[in-house]
Motif scaffolding. Structure first.
Motif, short mmCIF file in Angstrom:
data_model
loop_
_atom_site.label_atom_id
_atom_site.label_comp_id
_atom_site.label_asym_id
_atom_site.label_seq_id
_atom_site.Cartn_x
_atom_site.Cartn_y
_atom_site.Cartn_z
N ARG A 101 0.81 -1.21 0.00
CA ARG A 101 0.00 0.00 0.00
C ARG A 101 0.85 1.27 0.00
O ARG A 101 0.51 2.25 -0.67
N ALA A 102 1.96 1.28 0.75
CA ALA A 102 2.80 2.47 0.77
C ALA A 102 3.42 2.73 -0.60
O ALA A 102 3.56 3.89 -1.02
N ALA A 177 -3.74 -4.22 3.48
CA ALA A 177 -3.26 -3.36 2.39
C ALA A 177 -4.22 -3.34 1.21
O ALA A 177 -4.24 -2.37 0.45
N GLN A 178 -5.01 -4.40 1.04
CA GLN A 178 -5.98 -4.44 -0.05
C GLN A 178 -7.31 -3.79 0.35
O GLN A 178 -8.06 -3.32 -0.51
N LEU A 179 -7.60 -3.77 1.63
CA LEU A 179 -8.89 -3.26 2.08
C LEU A 179 -8.93 -1.74 2.17
O LEU A 179 -9.99 -1.12 2.01
N LEU A 260 -4.89 -11.80 -2.26
CA LEU A 260 -4.45 -11.91 -3.66
C LEU A 260 -5.62 -11.79 -4.62
O LEU A 260 -5.47 -11.25 -5.73
N ARG A 261 -6.78 -12.29 -4.23
CA ARG A 261 -7.97 -12.13 -5.09
C ARG A 261 -8.33 -10.65 -5.23
O ARG A 261 -8.64 -10.17 -6.34
N LEU A 262 -8.29 -9.92 -4.13
CA LEU A 262 -8.58 -8.49 -4.19
C LEU A 262 -7.52 -7.74 -4.98
O LEU A 262 -7.83 -6.82 -5.75
N ALA A 263 -6.24 -8.12 -4.80
CA ALA A 263 -5.15 -7.45 -5.51
C ALA A 263 -5.26 -7.63 -7.02
O ALA A 263 -4.89 -6.75 -7.79
N ALA A 264 -5.79 -8.77 -7.44
CA ALA A 264 -5.91 -9.05 -8.88
C ALA A 264 -7.09 -8.33 -9.52
O ALA A 264 -7.11 -8.13 -10.73
N GLN A 265 -8.08 -7.90 -8.71
CA GLN A 265 -9.31 -7.36 -9.28
C GLN A 265 -9.52 -5.87 -9.04
O GLN A 265 -10.20 -5.22 -9.82
#
Length: 526
Positions: A101-102, A177-179, A260-265
């Motif tokens: 995220r940073a 970091a994805q949220l 990883l699912r969130l990071a990909a989408q």
């Protein structure tokens, strides 16, 4: 997996120095704890007494967890099992957020994404770095303990406890970091999760304290809701139960899969939790540079102060068990090396704890100073300084905030200890502040020379921590005296305003003034 290898090399190269420092520091702490226990507890009677005292005192159990066996390893590693495992989780979590995220916030992630790499390569690389660090710390610590004569099975389980705790919180940080939509929010959400895990474990452990002289068998149900509670149930050097590792691995796998699912989408820079618009009249509250600086740091100041107050309450409550827990010359010598001194064992204990907490307070000062560096490298300071704002005033506001924040947090610590100890201990707690300000000044001066030198303060602080175990590392005596924390009088009843203390204040003031003027005389970091 496209581009994972070069991304991982980049991540490791950026952190190579601090990774080595943290690895050596953790191994040294494990070796120091076991060596001290072997020296202090020469017979089974002293081990039994220490184990009972540690398991019957609510403050000790809340801070460190109960002792499940009266062996040298179980008694000697009491502070290492839960507290240092949580500290390792904090370390790995912050590393993951730094490279996910940073990096998105600073624009590095967008530059990497322009090359031939998969969207999930950067978060996987950050996770792999933290996993490798956790496993290295666990394996090397176990091998060192075995080499010192500790039980092999207990040593391996202890190393696994550290390693898989670091991994599960690295996975939690990857999800945070994805949220969220910013590094500050990600760190805040991560800290809430880590703090909740520690609190649930503490409540569960305290709920089953026994006063009949027997050691606890099972924790309360609250502990089973916490990853730290699961890790504690490995019970190294006692029953040696490796099956809780499966719980840690399962939770880690869930966190990683969702992250990883969130990071990909998701869109780059976006998060699942939306950011509020803020108050319509917020501008009226941010009319000065000082007001903006306070707005940036108020969360840290409040959070650290509340945390230090809670720690102080716990430390003060430990007083009733100190004499029975550490009533021998070996432990007295160990506490004196950590910064304690005095005529009674209780005064020595408080002096040592105030010295250790002073190092924790220095981390707050470094964090606040480094915020100015991150504001500069991210480009936000450039927008601010395009207004009629002097750079000297802007940087000095962050330095002033660091001094005030460390003072407030330390005062909260002293208040907490005084409330439960039944005596006035605010002044001994504040005695560590000159050393804290020296470390803060070093970090500020490094950031003033170059905004990219923000890690210098952390390296200096890690070296100060290592001076506590200088004897274990076979270092010369002068190495320990380099640390400013060796020259402050934190023990109750001691004279605070000594020549050494005044010298530290002068050095800190000179360093902060030099940092403020040095920063204003160079170009902004690109």
């Amino acid at each position: 997996m496209t581009g994972l290898a070069p991304t991982l090399r980049l991540v490791l190269r950026r952190d190579r120095i601090q990774l080595i420092v943290w690895l050596l520091l953790y191994v040294a702490m494990a070796a120091s704890a076991y060596s001290t226990a072997k020296t202090n507890y020469a017979d089974q009677a002293s081990l039994d007494s220490a184990a009972r005292a540690a398991s019957e005192n609510p403050s000790l159990v809340a801070m460190f967890g109960p002792v499940y066996s009266s062996t040298v390893g179980a008694v000697g590693m009491i502070k290492m099992v839960v507290m240092m495992a949580a500290a390792l989780g904090l370390l790995t979590g912050l590393l993951v957020i730094r490279h996910t995220r940073a990096d998105e916030e600073s624009g590095r992630r967008e530059m990497l994404g322009a090359s031939a790499i998969d969207r999930t390569a950067p978060p996987i690389a950050a996770l792999v770095e933290s996993v490798v660090l956790s496993l290295a710390i666990g394996v090397l610590s176990a091998l060192v303990l075995i080499g010192m004569g500790a039980d092999a099975r207990g040593s391996l389980n202890f190393g696994a406890l550290w390693a898989f705790t670091g991994i599960v919180f690295a996975a939690w940080a990857l999800l945070c970091a994805q949220l969220t939509e910013g590094a500050r929010a990600a760190r805040g959400l991560f800290a809430v999760g880590l703090g909740a895990a520690y609190l649930l474990r503490a409540v569960g452990d305290v709920s089953v304290i026994r006063t009949d002289g027997t050691l606890p068998a099972e924790p309360g149900w609250e502990s089973w809701l916490s990853p730290l509670g699961w890790a504690q149930q490995i019970r190294p050097f006692a029953e040696d139960r490796p099956w809780p590792i499966l719980l840690l691995l399962a939770l880690s796998a869930v966190f990683i899969a969702v992250a990883l699912r969130l990071a990909a989408q998701r869109d780059l820079g976006a998060g699942l939790i939306p950011v509020g618009r803020g108050k319509a009249r917020a501008g009226a509250l941010l009319g000065t540079v000082e007001a903006l600086t306070w707005r940036l740091h108020r969360g840290q100041v409040i959070g650290w102060s509340v945390g230090f107050l809670a720690v102080g309450l716990a430390f003060g409550g430990m007083g009733s068990a100190i004499d029975s827990l550490v009533g021998n010359s070996g432990t007295r010598e160990m506490l004196e090396r950590l910064g304690g001194s005095g005529s009674s064992m209780l005064d020595i204990f408080f002096g040592a704890e105030f010295s250790i907490m002073g190092m924790a307070t220095a981390a707050l000062g470094i964090s606040i100073v480094n915020t100015a560096c991150s504001e500069e490298t991210s480009g936000r300071a450039e927008y601010l300084l395009s207004a009629p704002v002097r750079r000297l005033r802007w940087y000095a506001s962050h330095l002033t905030a660091a001094v005030i924040a460390t003072s407030v947090a330390t005062f909260a610590l002293g208040v907490g200890v005084s409330l439960t100890a039944g005596r006035q201990l605010i002044l001994p707690a504040l005695a560590a502040l000159p050393a804290v300000w020296v470390i803060t000044a070093i970090a500020a001066l490094a950031g003033a020379i170059s905004a990219h030198w923000s890690s210098v303060g952390w390296v200096v602080l890690a070296l100060c921590v290592m001076t506590m175990v200088a004897d274990v590392l076979k270092l010369p005596d002068w190495v320990a005296k380099v640390s400013p924390f060796k020259h402050v009088a934190t023990q109750p009843g001691a004279t605070v305003l000594t020549g050494a203390t005044l010298a530290l204040v002068v050095i800190a003031a000179a360093g902060l003034i030099a940092a403020a003027f040095s920063e204003s005389r160079r170009d902004l970091a690109s």
